[in-house]
Design a protein around this motif. Sequence first.
Motif, PDB file in Angstrom:
ATOM      1  N   VAL A 236      74.770  58.409  93.685  1.00 56.55           N
ATOM      2  CA  VAL A 236      75.719  58.940  94.670  1.00 56.55           C
ATOM      3  C   VAL A 236      75.249  60.309  95.159  1.00 56.55           C
ATOM      4  CG1 VAL A 236      78.079  59.771  95.027  1.00 56.55           C
ATOM      5  CG2 VAL A 236      77.680  57.648  93.755  1.00 56.55           C
ATOM      6  N   ALA A 237      74.774  61.132  94.236  1.00 59.32           N
ATOM      7  CA  ALA A 237      74.288  62.466  94.607  1.00 59.32           C
ATOM      8  C   ALA A 237      73.082  62.372  95.534  1.00 59.32           C
ATOM      9  CB  ALA A 237      73.931  63.257  93.348  1.00 59.32           C
TER      10      ALA A 237
ATOM     11  N   VAL B  19      66.620  55.862 100.122  1.00 60.88           N
ATOM     12  CA  VAL B  19      67.118  54.731  99.328  1.00 60.88           C
ATOM     13  C   VAL B  19      67.389  55.248  97.920  1.00 60.88           C
ATOM     14  CG1 VAL B  19      66.570  52.484  98.327  1.00 60.88           C
ATOM     15  CG2 VAL B  19      65.833  53.020 100.670  1.00 60.88           C
ATOM     16  N   PRO B  20      68.646  55.380  97.522  1.00 65.91           N
ATOM     17  CA  PRO B  20      68.929  55.886  96.171  1.00 65.91           C
ATOM     18  C   PRO B  20      68.317  55.021  95.072  1.00 65.91           C
ATOM     19  CG  PRO B  20      70.884  56.013  97.545  1.00 65.91           C
ATOM     20  CD  PRO B  20      69.872  55.214  98.321  1.00 65.91           C
TER      21      PRO B  20
ATOM     22  N   GLY C  41      76.295  51.439  99.455  1.00 67.15           N
ATOM     23  CA  GLY C  41      75.134  52.025 100.110  1.00 67.15           C
ATOM     24  C   GLY C  41      74.179  52.721  99.170  1.00 67.15           C
ATOM     25  N   LEU C  42      74.213  52.347  97.904  1.00 69.29           N
ATOM     26  CA  LEU C  42      73.346  52.985  96.904  1.00 69.29           C
ATOM     27  C   LEU C  42      72.059  52.218  96.654  1.00 69.29           C
ATOM     28  CD1 LEU C  42      76.062  54.018  94.269  1.00 69.29           C
ATOM     29  CD2 LEU C  42      75.157  55.350  96.203  1.00 69.29           C
ATOM     30  N   MET C  43      71.908  51.024  97.260  1.00 71.99           N
ATOM     31  CA  MET C  43      70.719  50.199  97.043  1.00 71.99           C
ATOM     32  C   MET C  43      70.013  49.916  98.362  1.00 71.99           C
ATOM     33  SD  MET C  43      72.079  47.447  94.196  1.00 71.99           S
ATOM     34  CE  MET C  43      70.548  46.508  94.286  1.00 71.99           C
ATOM     35  N   TRP C  44      68.751  49.563  98.241  1.00 71.67           N
ATOM     36  CA  TRP C  44      67.952  49.197  99.410  1.00 71.67           C
ATOM     37  C   TRP C  44      68.584  47.975 100.069  1.00 71.67           C
ATOM     38  CZ3 TRP C  44      62.664  46.293  99.184  1.00 71.67           C
ATOM     39  CH2 TRP C  44      62.089  46.271 100.466  1.00 71.67           C
TER      40      TRP C  44
ATOM     41  N   VAL D  10      74.434  39.850  94.870  1.00 76.38           N
ATOM     42  CA  VAL D  10      74.345  41.302  95.050  1.00 76.38           C
ATOM     43  C   VAL D  10      74.766  41.711  96.455  1.00 76.38           C
ATOM     44  CG1 VAL D  10      72.748  43.261  95.184  1.00 76.38           C
ATOM     45  CG2 VAL D  10      72.576  41.660  93.277  1.00 76.38           C
ATOM     46  N   VAL D  11      74.367  40.968  97.478  1.00 75.77           N
ATOM     47  CA  VAL D  11      74.643  41.379  98.860  1.00 75.77           C
ATOM     48  C   VAL D  11      76.001  40.879  99.379  1.00 75.77           C
ATOM     49  CG1 VAL D  11      72.171  41.402  99.343  1.00 75.77           C
ATOM     50  CG2 VAL D  11      73.514  39.389  99.961  1.00 75.77           C
TER      51      VAL D  11
END
Length: 574
Positions: A231-232, A249-250, A307-310, A529-530
């Motif tokens: 998140v950061a 991309v986190p 929105g934390l993954m590619w 996942v999506v």
Amino acid sequence: MKKKVLSMFLASAMALSIVACGSSNSGADTQPAASEQTPAAETKEEAAPAAETAEPEVASELTDGKFADTRKITVEIYDRGNDGGSDPENNMYTEYIKKGMLEEHNVEVTFKKVPRWTEVDDINNLLAAGEAPDICVTYSYPTVLTYAQMGGVIDLSEMIESYKGELPNLWGWLGETNMLWDKDPKTGTVWAIEGKRAEQQRIVTFVRQDWLDKLGLEAPKTTQEFEDMLVAFKDNADKLLGSDASKLVPFSTSYDIGWRASNLITSYMDPNITDKEYYINGFDDRMVTQTSTKEAVRLLNKWYNAGLMWKDFALYGSGDTTEDDMIKAGYVGAFQHNWDYVFRNGEDSINANLKRNVGEDAKFVPVDCFQNSANKYSKWLYSSAGDRKIFFPTTNTEPLASLLYLDFISKPETIKYLQAGDEGVTHEVLDSGAIQIIAATGDAIQNSGKNIDYTITCNGTNFGDEKLAALSLAYGYAEADPELVDQANKIAMADGLEPKNVNVGEVTAEAGVGDTLSSKRDQIYDNAVVAAEADFDSTWDSFMSDYLSAGGQAIIDERTEKWAEYFGDADMLP
């Protein structure tokens, strides 16, 4: 004529068995099939054609280990399509092998390259055409089983025992455990010899140390801290990437969720899972049918929707470099992968690229943060025994010469040369005696880590000496920081779980469905996942139902029956 007849038979049989075949290998060289192997059984009548095709030679034909007349064999070698790599069929290492085999055994060796990421399909086609190499290698035992049931694989059981005296290095390195790992407990057939893993590490989580430093964060030690870190990264994209903030991309992964998120998935498993439960659902080492896996993937689904993954992870298949290019460019904050992934390929390694593209301080470091309910960082290791499966098609007319090849590459000095090469060219010897790998050029380039594509009986640092290997492990990557390599190694092994070999003979339901189920397994993971969070359960359940009806349930049922047949009511192996 026999070869032609066999080719026609296999072509017809495989037309039925590989309709749905497609490679689903991950980028992991490590990538085995199931951790527990279940060898094929065959009646004596069915085994007869194989024995007739490749009638054993008597060891007396050898004089001081050499044939009187030159024999010729072909050996499978993976073509990884490495940009700037050496020719896999002709380089410094193949010349060493060819020269040694000719001098010691009067055997002429030719290498036959097979694309790494489509190896199952390509071997299928070569076998059907009667053109498969004499020595074949695969990570998938169900593939070998499929061939064996078609009469296309030599039963090695009698040969490896009869020629034991001629194979001191092979037996000495692999031992009875690996030589007979796949021996059917009822029929005694041995369709494949299992390579040995000199290293057991699998997956490690990597995070950008320079990003942690910029944001004043500590390395995560729990799953929640890992999520907070992602998140950061997202919330501080402008600070981390400036004008490229939109590319941040986190957390990155690939279509092969079951491999790449293995440590997260394992952390959700019951710390006291029984051998029985793990075995019954363990025919696929991506753990998709283990009862706890769904909840682990639910967390990934949450991260994805936040929105934390590619976003595009599921669009790129085996061998595609899009993700690696993105990581090397400096846009990714964290990912899980093979324990040594950021150190591989010398000057083209991930960390070396980051240093050039981003700055001196840019690097990925290993972290351990996915704790299970017992507060342990448990992670599945490779078995210390079974690795790649080495088998001989029935078109192999030189089985003794082929076994001598396996013996030659299992010699301590051969393993050392193939892994270390020439001093001053591919390695240096430190004052401590440790071997430090250095960047190579031209035909001295190793196309696979530790040259495992040539050391097919040995996977991992060995150098022909276990003490030297342990001393040298941290120095085994050109351009890498030995301290980081050592950290990754220790994290990869911490609280490690080693799968057991459950040998219950042939599980017929596994034959011919390996690739189909691997593809459907990836569809379960990727689509779940999506999916929208509200649709997660229905998506998972729908794709899982398709997987089970396509053969997964039949395997589970047969494995349950086999366990009961051999172990009764026991939940754990002795």
